[in-house]
Write a protein that holds these residues in place. Structure first.
Motif, PDB file in Angstrom:
ATOM      1  N   LYS A  91       0.739  14.293 -45.622  1.00 25.39           N
ATOM      2  CA  LYS A  91       1.043  15.371 -46.567  1.00 25.39           C
ATOM      3  C   LYS A  91       0.035  15.342 -47.706  1.00 25.39           C
ATOM      4  N   SER A  92      -0.036  16.435 -48.441  1.00 24.14           N
ATOM      5  CA  SER A  92      -0.985  16.450 -49.562  1.00 24.14           C
ATOM      6  C   SER A  92      -0.349  16.017 -50.878  1.00 24.14           C
ATOM      7  N   GLU A  93       0.966  16.089 -50.962  1.00 26.97           N
ATOM      8  CA  GLU A  93       1.634  15.602 -52.171  1.00 26.97           C
ATOM      9  C   GLU A  93       3.010  15.082 -51.811  1.00 26.97           C
ATOM     10  N   PHE A  94       3.315  13.888 -52.234  1.00 24.65           N
ATOM     11  CA  PHE A  94       4.604  13.300 -51.878  1.00 24.65           C
ATOM     12  C   PHE A  94       4.911  12.111 -52.777  1.00 24.65           C
ATOM     13  N   SER A  95       6.164  11.700 -52.729  1.00 23.28           N
ATOM     14  CA  SER A  95       6.588  10.545 -53.516  1.00 23.28           C
ATOM     15  C   SER A  95       7.304   9.543 -52.641  1.00 23.28           C
ATOM     16  N   VAL A  96       7.254   8.301 -53.075  1.00 27.03           N
ATOM     17  CA  VAL A  96       7.914   7.265 -52.285  1.00 27.03           C
ATOM     18  C   VAL A  96       8.437   6.194 -53.234  1.00 27.03           C
ATOM     19  N   PRO A  97       9.640   5.656 -52.979  1.00 27.16           N
ATOM     20  CA  PRO A  97      10.156   4.591 -53.854  1.00 27.16           C
ATOM     21  C   PRO A  97       9.678   3.236 -53.359  1.00 27.16           C
ATOM     22  N   ARG A  98       9.277   2.379 -54.309  1.00 24.44           N
ATOM     23  CA  ARG A  98       8.847   1.037 -53.919  1.00 24.44           C
ATOM     24  C   ARG A  98       9.392   0.016 -54.903  1.00 24.44           C
ATOM     25  N   GLN A  99       9.573  -1.211 -54.387  1.00 19.75           N
ATOM     26  CA  GLN A  99      10.014  -2.303 -55.256  1.00 19.75           C
ATOM     27  C   GLN A  99       8.827  -3.176 -55.623  1.00 19.75           C
ATOM     28  N   HIS A 100       9.007  -4.017 -56.610  1.00 20.91           N
ATOM     29  CA  HIS A 100       7.958  -4.944 -57.029  1.00 20.91           C
ATOM     30  C   HIS A 100       7.481  -5.797 -55.857  1.00 20.91           C
ATOM     31  N   GLU A 101       8.402  -6.268 -55.048  1.00 20.30           N
ATOM     32  CA  GLU A 101       8.052  -7.152 -53.926  1.00 20.30           C
ATOM     33  C   GLU A 101       7.107  -6.461 -52.952  1.00 20.30           C
ATOM     34  N   ASP A 102       7.231  -5.133 -52.861  1.00 19.25           N
ATOM     35  CA  ASP A 102       6.339  -4.390 -51.975  1.00 19.25           C
ATOM     36  C   ASP A 102       4.903  -4.469 -52.479  1.00 19.25           C
ATOM     37  N   PHE A 103       4.757  -4.418 -53.791  1.00 20.78           N
ATOM     38  CA  PHE A 103       3.423  -4.528 -54.386  1.00 20.78           C
ATOM     39  C   PHE A 103       2.816  -5.894 -54.070  1.00 20.78           C
ATOM     40  N   ILE A 104       3.647  -6.901 -54.178  1.00 13.86           N
ATOM     41  CA  ILE A 104       3.175  -8.265 -53.923  1.00 13.86           C
ATOM     42  C   ILE A 104       2.740  -8.405 -52.472  1.00 13.86           C
TER      43      ILE A 104
END
Lengths: 388, 550
Positions: free
Chosen positions: A44-57
């Protein structure tokens, strides 16, 4: 949307990332990642997604483990959101509610909200910058796991577990404490890297120190703001009784202290966001740069070892071809790391200078603004008191 | 469960990061920041420009700014330091109407040029140096009070003076306590203070004069005043508290900032004490007070142990206990005394709490000072390591700014303490003295009660004698009755007089308190204003340095 510690990160319209929203539930923080892209690799060209801190790690770790990126400065992982301070306050608030007056309770609640907000701002900023560093880097933005992080429309928890089993933390488990010794021990032939080594080692310890001291200074500012709060409350208690001139003066003064508290709080939190966070971020970034030097030093050590092995093989007359091949590979790896390392460290310099400039300017402008507002407030109040 | 949501609208973040739209662009333009305005007209302009983005920036959606948008007042530059110093050094007054210039041989006058009630910004020079209060090495054993902790003290007109002024009279009396000097050595050493008076009151021998007094002299004065006037229901200002620790440091000769601070604290407290004493119309008339101010040599006051801080407090508390134990309730014609006493007790408690909060502020401000100094040093070190030369220069400049911040915080802590904390401490003790005078009244009443009941008994005795027909004892009984009747009417008059005095005293006290607080609050806010103003100047000077980084 550009965050302060790193600049020019969202210049490329082909992939723009920001965190417009965050939700804090008990221990967990859920960040809403908002992506706008023109790249065809995304669905998609624009979208949002929820993420947790652990996902970043998880994302950070997979990048660290990727050998291909050994010659790059890996953007430092965002630290875990620390809501300990506000949580403690909330606890105190809950416990003491019955014993506090309505005003005290309201004031404590205000303080609590301000602290929560400050921690929020910090953590959102630092998570956002992490993603923006990746999206603005020619190599990282193409990373498969980065794309998964951005696009995968379900919970990443399961994928995270699998990844851990796959990688086994190869690089991370290396003894990090030895890296400084290794870096300084290596005989450097390249003048550029020699200078970098000296600079980074010295700068690293000083910036770490500066961060700690900035934290203490900001803490003191917050304490002063808290005191203004208590003074205001105490003055209001005295003024509550009746309507004499004395009480009116105190009431006015209490009002001033209440407003000064807000201003002082702003000064403290702006200082924290612009100065302390800047120093904190670059302490971690410098560490990432040092990690790059470390990896290169290891590659150099490997190369030197491969030379020794080749010499031994030649002496013995056995396994020469294998040793030659090994040596060639080590050299290739080392050269690759040196080449990309040089580029990375050069752009790191520039990035650091620009970030410092931006933050120092912003911090100064905010300080001036808050001080001028304080002056207006005080002047107005003095006039009112004198005219009574 | 705590659920909170952070929503960051794009406009908000925009302004958080760039103070206003222009800044983002000028950042790109590079090294030539707009010339910094350094006169007042342009300052106002800058003011509004900065304010436009306020609304956006305000997370909490409140407008915390007052309506007044007047131009910031720049403090009038300090007159030459020579203006305000006598040859022995003097304290500073913050005074725009300062008439005299240069040193005068008649140094007494310098101390008292017209101190107006309208106090203006403190007299620190733009370089941030602090004026010297104290002797400039005029005697061998002088305790030099270091620059770093000194601050202008407040000279206000005395209460009487203000009242006379209002009524159009010419009388005037100003008192200053200055020039602390250490006399002697070791544990027998003591501090001697110069007490200077300037007055037009005819009861004094001269118009200006000064004497030297030591701390125990002040306590002795209190003792004499108290003995005479407290019985009448006057509110006697309590003297400053003794401090064994503080004084020992001074005696031992520890010349550090904490003992200098102690001396300054005491000097200021003694001055306020005297000013309150002479502000009281009846105390001013007391010959002991006059003698204290005028006489060259005072006999040494002994037995001042009882009047040391804890001793005095014990006395007051003992009196309270005695009164509380009184089971006899006074039947008052009106509730005024009972409710007033309650008010005083409540206020004392609340002032204590306020004082504690201000005390905490002083300590935290001092901590901020230290932490800022430490930070300044590390920033300087970071600057010296930095390889980019423009950034390196900017960092050293930042270190200097933080250094100036430290000085500002130091000065502000001084103001926090001397303007606010000490005022509150004084009033906590003054309210104790007010309580004492209520208790005095109760004692007088009790004495009246006892006399009345004795009279009653005497009358009953007389009646018995009449009935028992013992004429020889009758005369005695009649004499007794006469004696006690006159005692009762004497005590009735005393009680009425005390009641009247206490009432007057309380009203006078409350007026003075309102005036005192207002003055000090204004002065304190002015000190904050001054600090903020200097802050602005420091950061404005730094801004071009930050912009010059490339």
């Amino acid at each position: 949307m550009v965050r302060s510690v790193s600049v020019d990160l969202n210049n490329d319209a082909s992939l723009v990332i920001d965190i417009p929203d965050a939700l804090c539930e008990r221990d967990k923080v859920k960040f809403t990642i908002h992506i706008k892209t023109t790249l065809s690799s995304f669905q998609k060209s624009e979208f949002s997604v929820p993420r947790q801190h652990e996902d970043f790690i998880w994302l950070h770790d997979t990048i660290v483990e990727t050998e291909e990126y050994a010659g790059l400065i890996i953007p430092p992982a965002p630290p875990k959101p620390d809501f300990e301070g506000p949580r403690e306050k909330m606890h105190k608030l809950g416990e003491g509610e019955s014993s506090m007056t309505k005003e005290e309770y309201a004031k404590m609640k205000q303080e609590l909200e301000a602290e929560y907000l400050a921690v929020f701002k910090k953590t959102v900023q630092v998570h956002e910058v992490f993603l923006q560093r990746l999206s603005s880097h020619p190599m990282f933005r193409k990373d498969r796991n980065f794309q998964i992080f951005l696009e995968y429309d379900q919970d990443l928890t399961v994928r995270r577990k699998n990844a851990k089993e796959m990688f086994g933390g190869f690089f991370k488990n290396m003894v990090k404490s030895a890296d400084e010794v290794l870096i300084s021990g290596v005989k450097e032939v390249d003048e550029f890297f020699e200078q970098e080594k000296i600079f980074l080692l010295d700068y690293s310890s000083k910036i770490k120190d500066a961060t700690a001291k900035a934290e203490k200074m900001t803490r003191s500012h917050k304490n002063v703001a808290d005191d203004y709060n208590h003074i205001s409350g105490a003055m209001n208690s005295i003024a509550a009784d009746n309507n004499t001139a004395f009480k009116k003066h105190l009431e006015k003064c209490a009002e001033v202290f209440e407003k000064l508290r807000k201003l002082e709080d702003r000064v403290a939190s702006d200082q924290e966001l612009k100065l302390t966070e800047l120093l904190r971020y670059y302490t971690r970034d410098i560490q990432a740069a040092k990690d790059l030097l470390y990896r290169r030093a290891r590659a150099l050590a490997d190369y030197e070892n491969s030379n020794k092995t080749l010499d031994k093989a030649r002496l013995k007359g056995k396994d020469i071809a294998q040793a030659e091949e090994n040596q060639k590979q080590c050299l290739r790896k080392f050269d690759k790391l040196s080449e990309s390392g040089k580029k990375e460290l050069t752009s790191f310099k520039a990035r650091r200078v620009v970030a410092f400039r931006k933050n120092l300017i912003e911090m100064t402008e905010l300080e001036i603004k808050h001080a001028k507002n304080s002056m207006s407030l005080l002047q107005g109040s003095i006039e009112i008191l004198n005219s009574n | 469960m705590f659920l909170s949501r952070l929503r960051l609208p794009s406009s908000e973040t925009q302004s958080t990061l760039t103070c206003n739209g222009q800044a983002a662009m000028s950042g790109g333009c590079g090294r030539n920041p707009p010339p910094f305005p350094d006169n007042e007209d342009q300052e106002a302009e800058l003011d509004t420009r900065v304010l436009d983005s306020d609304e956006d920036d305000d997370d909490e959606g409140e407008d915390i700014f007052t309506g007044a948008r007047s131009k910031p007042i720049t403090p009038t530059s300090a007159p030459d330091e020579g203006d305000i110093f006598s040859e022995e050094g003097s304290y500073i007054r913050s005074d725009v109407h300062h008439a005299t210039n240069g040193l005068h041989s008649d140094e007494e006058l310098d101390l008292f040029t017209e101190a107006t009630v309208e106090l203006t910004l403190t007299n620190t020079t733009s370089q941030g140096r602090r004026e010297i209060i104290g002797p400039t090495a005029s005697a061998c054993n002088t305790t030099h009070v270091p620059n770093s902790i000194l601050k202008p003290s407040i000279v206000t007109k005395t209460m009487e003076e203000l009242e006379e002024e209002e009524s159009g009279d010419q009388f005037e009396l100003n008192i200053a306590v200055t020039n602390p000097e250490k006399i002697g050595d070791g544990m027998n050493a003591y501090m001697s203070y110069k007490v200077s008076t300037q007055t037009t009151l005819p009861m004094f021998l001269n118009k200006t004069f000064s004497v030297r007094r030591r701390f125990s002299d002040f306590l002795g004065l209190y003792e004499k005043i108290s003995a005479k006037h407290s019985l009448l229901g006057c509110i006697i200002p309590p003297p400053p508290q003794k401090s064994v620790v503080g004084m020992t440091k001074v005696k031992v000769g520890k010349e550090d900032s904490s003992s200098a601070e102690f001396v300054e604290k005491r000097r200021a407290a003694l001055e306020r004490y005297l000013q309150r004493v002479v502000a009281h119309p009846s105390l001013l008339q007391d010959p002991d007070v006059r003698e204290f101010l005028e006489r060259d040599e005072l006999p040494r006051a002994v037995n001042t142990q009882a009047l040391s801080g804890p001793g005095l407090l014990k006395m007051i508390n003992r009196a309270s206990d005695a009164v509380n134990k009184m089971t006899i309730k006074m039947n008052e014609s009106d509730n005024w005394f009972e409710s007033k006493l309650q008010e005083v007790e409540n206020e004392e408690q609340l002032l204590r709490r306020l004082h504690a909060a201000v005390d905490s502020l002083v300590n935290h401000r001092k901590e901020l000072c230290i932490n800022t100094a430490v930070f300044s040093k590390i920033v300087a070190m970071l600057g010296s390591v930095e390889e980019n030369s423009a950034l390196s220069r900017a960092l050293s400049q930042l270190a200097e700014v933080e250094d100036k911040m430290e000085q500002l915080h130091q000065q502000q802590a001084f103001s926090d303490f001397f303007i606010l904390a000490e005022l509150l401490a004084d009033y906590v003790r003054l309210l104790g003295a007010v309580r004492c005078c209520f208790e005095q009244r109760m004692k007088v009443w009790q004495r009246l009660q006892e006399a009345q009941s004795t009279l009653q008994k005497k009358r009953e005795a007389e009646a018995k004698l009449l009935w028992a027909n013992k004429p020889e004892k009758l005369q005695q009984a009649k004499d007794d009755i006469n004696e006690w009747e006159s005692k009762v009417s004497q005590y009735e008059r005393d009680f009425e007089r005390v009641t009247c005095t206490v009432r007057k005293e309380v009203l006078r006290f409350e007026k003075e308190k309102a005036r005192d607080f207002k003055q000090h609050i204004v002065k304190y806010l002015e000190s904050l204003l001054h600090t903020q103003h200097r802050l602005v100047k420091c950061w404005e000077a730094f801004l071009p340095e930050a912009k010059a980084i490339a």
